[in-house]
Design a protein around this motif. Structure first.
Motif, PDB file in Angstrom:
ATOM      1  N   ILE A 156       1.347  -0.826  -0.071  1.00 17.93           N
ATOM      2  CA  ILE A 156      -0.141  -0.207  -0.122  1.00 17.93           C
ATOM      3  C   ILE A 156       0.953   0.814   0.667  1.00 17.93           C
ATOM      4  O   ILE A 156       0.461   1.930  -0.818  1.00 17.93           O
ATOM      5  N   SER A 157       1.972   1.156   0.999  1.00 17.02           N
ATOM      6  CA  SER A 157       2.276   2.381   1.062  1.00 17.02           C
ATOM      7  C   SER A 157       3.568   2.356  -0.503  1.00 17.02           C
ATOM      8  O   SER A 157       4.387   3.779  -0.108  1.00 17.02           O
ATOM      9  N   THR A 158       4.065   1.362  -1.248  1.00 19.05           N
ATOM     10  CA  THR A 158       4.550   1.281  -2.250  1.00 19.05           C
ATOM     11  C   THR A 158       4.532   2.391  -3.356  1.00 19.05           C
ATOM     12  O   THR A 158       4.831   3.364  -3.885  1.00 19.05           O
ATOM     13  N   ALA A 159       2.602   2.948  -3.643  1.00 23.37           N
ATOM     14  CA  ALA A 159       2.179   3.685  -4.629  1.00 23.37           C
ATOM     15  C   ALA A 159       2.392   5.411  -4.166  1.00 23.37           C
ATOM     16  O   ALA A 159       2.784   5.975  -5.395  1.00 23.37           O
ATOM     17  N   THR A 160       2.094   5.275  -3.337  1.00 26.44           N
ATOM     18  CA  THR A 160       2.187   6.919  -2.364  1.00 26.44           C
ATOM     19  C   THR A 160       3.882   6.973  -2.258  1.00 26.44           C
ATOM     20  O   THR A 160       4.063   8.172  -2.703  1.00 26.44           O
ATOM     21  N   ARG A 161       4.810   6.332  -1.964  1.00 26.18           N
ATOM     22  CA  ARG A 161       5.924   6.157  -2.457  1.00 26.18           C
ATOM     23  C   ARG A 161       6.384   7.012  -4.019  1.00 26.18           C
ATOM     24  O   ARG A 161       7.316   7.940  -3.638  1.00 26.18           O
ATOM     25  N   LEU A 162       5.871   6.255  -4.614  1.00 29.99           N
ATOM     26  CA  LEU A 162       6.180   6.441  -5.880  1.00 29.99           C
ATOM     27  C   LEU A 162       5.946   7.774  -6.662  1.00 29.99           C
ATOM     28  O   LEU A 162       6.423   8.464  -6.912  1.00 29.99           O
ATOM     29  N   MET A 163       4.473   8.544  -6.117  1.00 24.12           N
ATOM     30  CA  MET A 163       3.788   9.419  -5.814  1.00 24.12           C
ATOM     31  C   MET A 163       4.990  10.437  -4.916  1.00 24.12           C
ATOM     32  O   MET A 163       4.865  11.434  -5.882  1.00 24.12           O
ATOM     33  N   ASP A 164       5.311  10.921  -4.556  1.00 27.06           N
ATOM     34  CA  ASP A 164       6.170  10.771  -3.883  1.00 27.06           C
ATOM     35  C   ASP A 164       7.465  11.789  -4.562  1.00 27.06           C
ATOM     36  O   ASP A 164       8.375  12.534  -3.893  1.00 27.06           O
ATOM     37  N   MET A 165       8.138  10.418  -5.520  1.00 30.00           N
ATOM     38  CA  MET A 165       9.196  10.317  -6.158  1.00 30.00           C
ATOM     39  C   MET A 165       8.580  11.564  -7.572  1.00 30.00           C
ATOM     40  O   MET A 165       9.790  11.667  -7.747  1.00 30.00           O
TER      41      MET A 165
END
Length: 580
Positions: A421-430
């Motif tokens: 779940i946190s992976t997509a958020t991490r990508l958007m943060d990048m």
């Protein structure tokens, strides 16, 4: 006991009706091809199972069949038989009795082997039957190289003292008989024998430590010969073609060697520390190669979903987890299946871990500007169908990977996040736009490696108050409705209670609802949609399923969840007064 005449195993099996005469004749013909004894050949061909064969021999010869994994034999007794003899004749000394020795043998009908063993032990021998697979496992535990390592370290320490620590002879890389070369060979042999993934060599003020990571946990051997550390480091640097005169800066390299008839690839990292240079080596067994997809440990439903996604013509598949969780192994298993003549595959890695024929593998080298992003750009001009990026380290690499997935390529990569779940958020943060992720992202797999209960000493376990409370609060699980087990610790597991590791997987397919949340850059909606997604189960819940089936312990669930036991850390602490 010795036999009056040699027992013909094949005739005995036919007489007892366990095989037919035709099967015996066929097995005798195949025996030479397989290079095994008749019993092993029959088992290999599936004509008889090992238990039936051993039970027959036990009854016919009137000798006991012993389960080695639950036997309490002592290592010092087992070592009465030299390793070369024990491995050659598949035998182990189990007991030292007043009237002789009890010796377990995989083939008790081998009269020649029995005579040789009896001559070596110089006392009467009573036989028992043991399973060959268990015997080989126990050999690796009994005949460890720890004593040999200590002796060689002492010998090297004396040599260096006598030569005033002159390391000039170590510059000769062909000196395989030098004490330092023998010492390192023993260290590697011991590590490979017990299945260590890493070797740490750490100099301290008064000692040198050799630590091996086994099933994710470090095990330590301490040697007082601290003066050997520079010699060991120099030798390793020579093997890896590193700069032996540079001791102030970290260095990385790799080398290959043959250990116990297996091709080993070693990645080495050196780093200056207070009392010298610390060396860490990652061991990669090239003999085994990449795992088959079915052997990763994915449950059937997750395996089907994973396979379905990476057989798509385009899109991005991400495998996430911390360092050492098996992400690259999972990607290599997928690549091994995708590696067909009609598909061009390019990998960008740091470093290349397993060699795959037909796959174009590129190792990044930041010193000369060969970064992930630069290699990935060039790879897209090489007309690939599939691209594997070792790690999405920065925004530029992620951006190029997403673009490649949009333009008709299948992109596989890893990311350091805790869960799906946190992976997509991490990508958007990048810096990746949500609508691009919604278009390209196909599936996310989070994984961990947890230790398995030792099969030799596993026993029933009742969760304590802390564990019961945590499971109920975090996972909604009532421990009274489940049955748990845990290893108590034995010879086979080194008193840890665990032996081997298994994968725990969390898989999230990007469905329409999740894609819509990504398009809207709505992180909260993505989280809620993920929790409702069909087939989604968090890692801790999956680990609990394995614990409830007796495969692992509740302790491992807590370790996976990063849970620190408050009842352990809330202990009185000692306050030290430091004088100025």
């Amino acid at each position: 006991m010795a036999f009056g005449k040699k027992i013909r195993l094949g005739d005995l099996l036919v007489e007892k009706g366990l095989i037919t005469d035709d099967q015996l004749q066929f097995a005798l013909g195949e025996q030479k091809k397989l290079g095994r004894k008749l019993g092993g050949t029959l088992i290999e061909l599936g004509m008889i199972n090992e238990s039936s064969l051993l039970n027959l021999l036990s009854g016919q010869l009137n000798i006991p069949l012993i389960d080695l994994n639950s036997s309490n034999y002592r290592d010092e007794v087992a070592k009465l038989l030299p390793e070369t003899l024990a491995r050659r004749y598949r035998a182990i000394v189990l007991e030292d009795r007043e009237d002789g020795y009890l010796v377990g043998m995989a083939d008790p009908t081998d009269i020649y082997a029995l005579d040789e063993i009896q001559d070596k032990l110089n006392k009467p021998v009573t036989q028992a039957i043991v399973r060959e697979a268990e015997l080989l496992e126990n050999f690796d535990l009994v005949y460890r190289r720890t004593e040999e390592i200590s002796a060689l370290a002492e010998e090297l320490g004396q040599d260096l003292s006598e030569s005033a620590t002159d390391l000039s002879d170590l510059l000769q890389t062909e000196m395989t008989d030098a004490p330092v070369a023998k010492l390192l060979q023993s260290i590697f042999e011991d590590a490979v024998q017990i299945g260590a993934s890493d070797i740490h060599i750490e100099p301290d003020q008064h000692v040198i430590r050799v630590r091996q990571r086994i099933d994710g946990i470090l095990h330590e051997q301490v040697m007082k010969e601290k003066q050997i550390a520079p010699a060991v480091v120099v030798r390793l640097k020579l093997m890896a073609s590193l700069n032996i005169s540079e001791k102030r800066l970290p260095q990385d390299g790799r080398f290959n060697m043959i250990v116990n008839n297996r091709e080993i690839d070693v990645r080495i990292s050196t780093m200056p520390v207070q009392f010298g240079e610390s060396v860490v080596m990652r061991i990669l067994d090239q003999t085994q190669g990449a795992l088959e997809l079915e052997n990763l440990g994915l449950p059937p439903d997750l395996l089907h979903r994973f396979r379905k996604n990476f057989h798509l013509p385009n899109g991005m598949i991400l495998v996430t987890g911390p360092t050492g969780s098996g992400k690259t192994t999972s990607l290599y298993a997928a690549l091994k299946e995708l590696n067909q003549a009609e598909s061009k595959i390019i990998t960008v890695e740091d470093p290349v871990e397993y060699r795959l024929s037909r796959v174009n593998q590129v190792q990044v080298n930041t010193k000369i500007g060969l970064s992930f992003a630069n290699v990935l750009r060039s790879a897209l001009r090489q007309d690939p169908d599939i691209i594997m990026v070792g790690e999405m380290r920065d925004a530029e690499t992620v951006e190029i990977g997403v673009s490649a997935a949009m333009t008709g390529h299948l992109v596989l990569s890893t990311l350091h996040t805790n869960d799906t779940i946190s992976t997509a958020t991490r990508l958007m943060d990048m810096g990746v736009e949500g609508y691009l992720l919604a278009t390209t992202l196909r599936t996310i797999i989070a994984q961990r490696l947890i230790r398995k209960n030792c099969r030799s000493c596993t026993e029933d376990y009742t969760p304590d108050a802390f564990e019961s409370s945590w499971l109920l609060e975090k996972l909604g699980i009532d421990v009274n409705t489940h049955h748990y087990q845990k290893g108590r610790g034995c010879k086979q597991c080194g008193s840890t209670g665990y032996s081997g590791r298994m994968g725990v997987f969390e898989l999230l397919d990007i469905n329409a609802e999740l894609a819509e949340a990504l398009r809207n850059n709505n992180s909260q909606a993505f989280v809620e949609a993920a929790e409702r997604a069909p087939g989604y189960q968090p890692l801790a819940m999956v680990a609990h399923h394995h614990a409830a089936n007796g495969k692992t312990s509740i302790e491992e669930i807590l370790r996976l969840a990063g849970q620190v036991r408050e009842d352990i850390i809330d202990q009185p602490t000692l306050t030290l007064e430091i004088e100025d």
